[in-house]
Design a protein around this motif. Sequence first.
Motif, short mmCIF file in Angstrom:
data_model
loop_
_atom_site.label_atom_id
_atom_site.label_comp_id
_atom_site.label_asym_id
_atom_site.label_seq_id
_atom_site.Cartn_x
_atom_site.Cartn_y
_atom_site.Cartn_z
N PHE A 190 0.69 -1.43 0.18
CA PHE A 190 -0.04 -0.25 -0.14
C PHE A 190 0.89 1.22 0.01
O PHE A 190 0.27 2.21 -0.53
CB PHE A 190 -1.09 0.21 1.42
N ASP A 191 2.17 1.12 0.33
CA ASP A 191 3.02 2.18 0.35
C ASP A 191 3.70 2.61 -0.80
O ASP A 191 4.34 3.67 -0.90
CB ASP A 191 4.21 2.12 1.68
N LEU A 192 3.65 1.55 -1.80
CA LEU A 192 4.37 1.70 -2.90
C LEU A 192 3.55 2.67 -4.13
O LEU A 192 2.37 2.55 -4.18
CB LEU A 192 4.60 0.40 -3.51
N GLU A 193 4.19 3.29 -4.87
CA GLU A 193 3.78 4.13 -6.00
C GLU A 193 3.74 3.46 -7.37
O GLU A 193 2.73 3.72 -7.93
CB GLU A 193 4.58 5.44 -6.11
N ASN A 194 4.73 2.60 -7.53
CA ASN A 194 5.26 2.04 -8.93
C ASN A 194 4.92 0.45 -8.91
O ASN A 194 5.96 -0.15 -8.21
CB ASN A 194 6.17 2.43 -9.62
N LEU A 195 3.72 0.14 -8.70
CA LEU A 195 3.44 -1.35 -8.70
C LEU A 195 3.81 -2.13 -9.90
O LEU A 195 3.19 -1.87 -10.86
CB LEU A 195 1.82 -1.74 -7.99
N PRO A 236 2.16 -5.45 -12.02
CA PRO A 236 0.91 -5.72 -12.30
C PRO A 236 0.61 -6.87 -11.44
O PRO A 236 -0.79 -6.90 -11.10
CB PRO A 236 0.90 -6.65 -13.72
N ARG A 237 1.57 -7.83 -10.84
CA ARG A 237 1.14 -8.72 -9.91
C ARG A 237 0.80 -8.18 -8.42
O ARG A 237 0.13 -8.38 -7.84
CB ARG A 237 2.23 -9.89 -9.62
N GLN A 238 1.63 -7.16 -8.25
CA GLN A 238 1.60 -6.34 -7.00
C GLN A 238 0.05 -5.75 -6.86
O GLN A 238 -0.55 -5.75 -5.98
CB GLN A 238 2.52 -5.13 -6.77
N GLU A 239 -0.31 -4.96 -8.20
CA GLU A 239 -1.64 -4.36 -8.08
C GLU A 239 -2.90 -5.56 -8.10
O GLU A 239 -3.83 -5.11 -7.38
CB GLU A 239 -1.71 -3.78 -9.64
N ARG A 240 -2.57 -6.78 -8.54
CA ARG A 240 -3.59 -7.85 -8.41
C ARG A 240 -3.59 -8.25 -6.83
O ARG A 240 -4.66 -8.33 -6.38
CB ARG A 240 -3.14 -9.04 -9.20
N ILE A 241 -2.64 -8.34 -6.44
CA ILE A 241 -2.29 -8.69 -4.96
C ILE A 241 -3.31 -7.76 -4.29
O ILE A 241 -4.18 -7.82 -2.97
CB ILE A 241 -1.08 -8.76 -4.25
N LEU A 242 -3.13 -6.31 -4.35
CA LEU A 242 -3.82 -5.12 -3.63
C LEU A 242 -5.31 -5.23 -4.00
O LEU A 242 -6.15 -5.08 -3.06
CB LEU A 242 -3.07 -3.89 -3.84
N HIS A 243 -5.51 -5.55 -5.33
CA HIS A 243 -7.03 -5.49 -5.68
C HIS A 243 -7.65 -6.83 -4.83
O HIS A 243 -8.79 -6.80 -4.27
CB HIS A 243 -7.27 -5.98 -7.12
#
Length: 79
Positions: A30-35, A37-44
């Motif tokens: 949640f603290d990262l600015e440049n995720l 695609p896998r990190q975006e999916r994890i947060l979703h």
Amino acid sequence: MEPKEEWLRYSGWDSTERDRRLRDRIASLFDLENLTPRQERILHMASLRLTLQDLPAAAYPTQEAELRALAEAEFKDLS
């Protein structure tokens, strides 16, 4: 409440040390600015997990397992 705080408080991933480490690593995204695609999916999927807790488990029975598998693949050094 911020999404990171909500995840830490309500994810339900706190029964084992491994669960807590995985929960905390997801929270760090949640603290990262440049995720990636896998990190975006994890947060979703983490956000979806919080939403689904209010619904019957049958609504998406494999969601937690899918989230856990994605997170474990992302954080391979967690062992």
